[in-house]
Motif scaffolding. Structure first.
Motif, short mmCIF file in Angstrom:
data_model
loop_
_atom_site.label_atom_id
_atom_site.label_comp_id
_atom_site.label_asym_id
_atom_site.label_seq_id
_atom_site.Cartn_x
_atom_site.Cartn_y
_atom_site.Cartn_z
N ALA A 115 0.83 -1.21 0.00
CA ALA A 115 0.00 0.00 0.00
C ALA A 115 0.86 1.25 0.00
CB ALA A 115 -0.93 -0.01 1.20
N ARG A 156 -5.13 1.82 -1.31
CA ARG A 156 -5.17 2.93 -0.36
C ARG A 156 -5.41 2.49 1.08
NH1 ARG A 156 -6.07 7.66 -3.30
NH2 ARG A 156 -5.27 7.29 -5.41
N ARG A 194 -1.65 3.21 6.36
CA ARG A 194 -2.67 2.65 5.47
C ARG A 194 -3.51 1.57 6.15
NH1 ARG A 194 -3.34 6.05 1.13
NH2 ARG A 194 -1.37 6.41 0.03
#
Length: 292
Positions: A78, A85, A113
């Motif tokens: 991520a 996201r 994240r």
């Protein structure tokens, strides 16, 4: 591309997919005979073409095995990948130091994240797993850390999940795959009843994901999925539902685009604002992806 994309929409959020490299994180649940379509490695570069072609601009990757090292690796992905996201990871909910373990994940590369935690409750042999004090203590710690708890349960476990969401109102819960409804079978009546009982808890949302692999027919159509989607829309409302591909697991029964097109067809009766909620608004709000 069908009507999934809405005017003024920031793009679709795929709120549920997986990634794995089996040499590093074996996936013992994959049967190489019956699940040959996914008996392979799946990396971000494999996801991106299908997701972007469908109008997806952000995704949430979800753990697939009970491993904190897998979560650390997903957080690194991520951090490096512009499409991924958010990460729904894993911790041992029964550990005495769940808050510290969550702090450790957040301190890892890409730790910002981390948006949620999930455990493979569907595979637990204990029929009262989510009723256990040690498990509930761990889930409460997840909520106290500002993270979502994803509920991966089978249809018969929905009443237990409903008790949990009522008893822990301070935790935000997301039901994966609508609790795996018994599509086309008589148990659908019980599923609908238990789904509505869960939906009474305002701290709970659900994913329109994983349905194509619950249909007991290889040549399924949108009509086979409509009862589950319509019940979910009635029980939760569009502002508490979110799209998920369940890629690559969906490849057992569908392409990425076919599931997107099918869901777009099933949502045609909803107004534009409601469709925007399902395609991205709910996921951005629940998982804290507003800035994505």
């Amino acid at each position: 591309m069908t009507g999934a994309q809405e005017p003024g929409h920031a793009g679709i959020v795929d709120a549920h997919h997986h990634l794995w490299v089996r040499a590093r994180h074996p996936q013992p649940w994959i049967d190489p005979v019956t699940m040959a379509a996914i008996d392979a490695d799946f990396a971000p570069a494999d996801l991106a073409p299908a997701a972007r072609a469908a109008g997806v601009t952000a995704t949430v990757v979800v753990q697939s095995i009970a491993s904190d090292t897998e979560t650390v690796d997903l957080l690194r992905v991520a951090d490096e990948d512009t499409l991924v996201r958010g990460v729904v990871g894993w911790v041992d909910l029964t550990a005495d130091d769940v808050p510290e373990r969550l702090d450790g994940l957040r301190a890892a590369r890409g730790g910002e994240r981390l948006v949620g935690i999930r455990h493979l409750v569907q595979s637990e042999s204990d029929p009262a797993y989510l009723d256990r004090p040690d498990v509930r203590r761990g889930i409460a710690a997840v909520g106290a850390a500002g993270l979502v708890f994803d509920l991966l349960v089978r249809q018969h476990q929905l009443p237990m999940a409903a008790r949990l969401t009522r008893d822990l109102p301070e935790v935000s819960f997301v039901l994966d795959h609508l609790g795996k409804p018994a599509l086309g079978r008589r148990e659908m009546t019980e599923w609908s009843r238990d789904l509505r009982s869960l939906a009474v808890s305002p701290n709970t949302t659900a994913k329109l994901s994983g349905l194509v692999t619950e249909v007991p027919l290889p040549d399924w159509t949108s009509a086979d999925l409509r009862p589950a989607v319509e019940d979910a829309l009635d029980a939760f409302g569009p502002d508490r539902l979110m799209f998920g591909s369940d890629w690559p697991v969906c490849l057992l029964a569908s392409s990425y685009q076919l599931w997107v097109d099918t869901l777009a067809e099933l949502l045609e009766g909803q107004d534009g604002a409601d469709r925007v909620s399902v395609w991205g608004g709910t996921a951005r709000r629940v998982y804290g992806l507003e800035s994505s």
